[in-house]
Write a protein that holds these residues in place. Structure first.
Motif, short mmCIF file in Angstrom:
data_model
loop_
_atom_site.label_atom_id
_atom_site.label_comp_id
_atom_site.label_asym_id
_atom_site.label_seq_id
_atom_site.Cartn_x
_atom_site.Cartn_y
_atom_site.Cartn_z
N ALA A 11 0.85 -1.18 0.00
CA ALA A 11 0.00 0.00 0.00
C ALA A 11 0.89 1.23 0.00
N PRO A 12 0.50 2.28 -0.69
CA PRO A 12 1.34 3.47 -0.70
C PRO A 12 1.49 4.02 0.71
N GLU A 13 2.67 4.52 1.00
CA GLU A 13 2.96 4.95 2.36
C GLU A 13 2.25 6.25 2.69
N GLY A 14 2.14 7.17 1.75
CA GLY A 14 1.50 8.45 2.01
C GLY A 14 0.16 8.55 1.30
N PRO A 15 -0.61 9.57 1.62
CA PRO A 15 -1.89 9.75 0.93
C PRO A 15 -1.67 10.14 -0.53
N ILE A 16 -2.65 9.78 -1.37
CA ILE A 16 -2.58 10.04 -2.80
C ILE A 16 -3.29 11.34 -3.10
N LEU A 17 -2.63 12.23 -3.85
CA LEU A 17 -3.27 13.47 -4.25
C LEU A 17 -4.19 13.22 -5.43
N CYS A 18 -5.18 14.06 -5.60
CA CYS A 18 -6.14 13.96 -6.70
C CYS A 18 -5.41 14.10 -8.03
N ILE A 19 -5.83 13.31 -9.03
CA ILE A 19 -5.14 13.34 -10.32
C ILE A 19 -5.43 14.62 -11.09
N ASN A 20 -6.46 15.39 -10.67
CA ASN A 20 -6.76 16.66 -11.32
C ASN A 20 -5.97 17.82 -10.73
N ASN A 21 -5.09 17.52 -9.78
CA ASN A 21 -4.25 18.52 -9.12
C ASN A 21 -5.06 19.65 -8.50
N CYS A 22 -6.16 19.29 -7.84
CA CYS A 22 -6.97 20.31 -7.19
C CYS A 22 -6.48 20.56 -5.76
N GLY A 23 -5.59 19.72 -5.24
CA GLY A 23 -5.04 19.94 -3.92
C GLY A 23 -5.63 19.05 -2.85
N PHE A 24 -6.69 18.32 -3.17
CA PHE A 24 -7.29 17.43 -2.20
C PHE A 24 -6.76 16.02 -2.41
N PHE A 25 -7.10 15.13 -1.49
CA PHE A 25 -6.62 13.75 -1.56
C PHE A 25 -7.62 12.87 -2.29
N GLY A 26 -7.11 11.97 -3.09
CA GLY A 26 -7.95 11.05 -3.82
C GLY A 26 -7.93 9.67 -3.19
N SER A 27 -8.74 8.79 -3.71
CA SER A 27 -8.76 7.41 -3.23
C SER A 27 -8.92 6.49 -4.42
N PRO A 28 -8.45 5.26 -4.27
CA PRO A 28 -8.60 4.31 -5.38
C PRO A 28 -10.06 4.03 -5.74
N ALA A 29 -10.96 4.17 -4.79
CA ALA A 29 -12.38 3.92 -5.05
C ALA A 29 -12.96 4.96 -6.00
N THR A 30 -12.38 6.14 -6.03
CA THR A 30 -12.86 7.21 -6.90
C THR A 30 -11.87 7.48 -8.02
N MET A 31 -11.15 6.48 -8.44
CA MET A 31 -10.17 6.56 -9.53
C MET A 31 -9.10 7.61 -9.24
N ASN A 32 -8.59 7.62 -8.02
CA ASN A 32 -7.55 8.53 -7.55
C ASN A 32 -7.95 9.99 -7.69
N MET A 33 -9.24 10.28 -7.58
CA MET A 33 -9.75 11.66 -7.60
C MET A 33 -10.35 11.95 -6.24
N CYS A 34 -10.45 13.24 -5.94
CA CYS A 34 -11.16 13.63 -4.73
C CYS A 34 -12.66 13.46 -5.00
N SER A 35 -13.46 13.55 -3.97
CA SER A 35 -14.89 13.29 -4.12
C SER A 35 -15.56 14.32 -5.03
N LYS A 36 -15.12 15.58 -4.96
CA LYS A 36 -15.73 16.62 -5.79
C LYS A 36 -15.41 16.41 -7.26
#
Length: 172
Positions: A11-36
């Motif tokens: 598992a990645p050691e740190g949190p994953i940033l959103c792939i749209n570079n909006c500054g929020f954290f993403g998750s694998p459940a949302t395709m590495n995007m933040c919820s918004k």
């Protein structure tokens, strides 16, 4: 070393940033995007599907599913950039038998003092009795105001200060 041998990924050691570079954290459940960003992406896909189906219906000539008062959405999808442009076109109903009721406001004259009829415009003073007065007649004693200030003040004090009664204590 063990991860390479077993084929499992760590598992990645740190949190994953959103792939749209909006500054929020993403998750694998949302395709590495933040919820918004994920919700916005799903909304754009939904609108693209709706637009594509409405264009297909318009080309086939079957407009049985559309209502005359409903706005028609037309979209142009560019496959290279994966962007969707939406334009909303409002159509007027075809039937002329339904009259559109428009309520016209009666023309109001200039604002005047209720006592001396002097023009007050924007500088008029509204009283609690509901009338508008000039600077000379703005006080309640100058225009014989029927508003009962004493009972209004009593009611305001009564609402602000409710009666508090403590329970009687039993004597020991």
């Amino acid at each position: 070393m063990e991860h390479d041998e077993t084929g499992c990924q760590a598992a990645p050691e740190g949190p994953i940033l959103c792939i749209n570079n909006c500054g929020f954290f993403g998750s694998p459940a949302t395709m590495n995007m933040c919820s918004k960003c994920h919700k916005d992406m799903l909304l754009k896909q939904e609108q693209a599907k709706l637009a594509a189906s409405s264009i297909a219906n318009a080309e086939n000539g079957s407009s049985s599913n559309t209502i005359a008062n409903e706005p028609v959405a037309a979209a142009s999808v560019d496959t290279q950039l994966d962007t969707v442009e939406l334009k909303t076109i409002f159509e007027q109903p075809a039937c002329d038998s339904v009259p559109v009721a428009t309520v016209e406001k009666p023309k109001e004259g200039p604002t005047r003092c209720s006592l001396c009829k002097k023009r007050v415009g924007l500088t008029g003073f509204s009283c609690r009795c509901g009338n508008i007065f000039c600077g000379t007649h703005r006080y309640s004693d100058k225009h014989d105001c029927p508003f009962d200030y004493r009972s209004a003040a009593r009611n305001a004090i009564a609402k602000a200060n409710p009666v508090v009664k403590a329970e009687k204590l039993d004597k020991i």
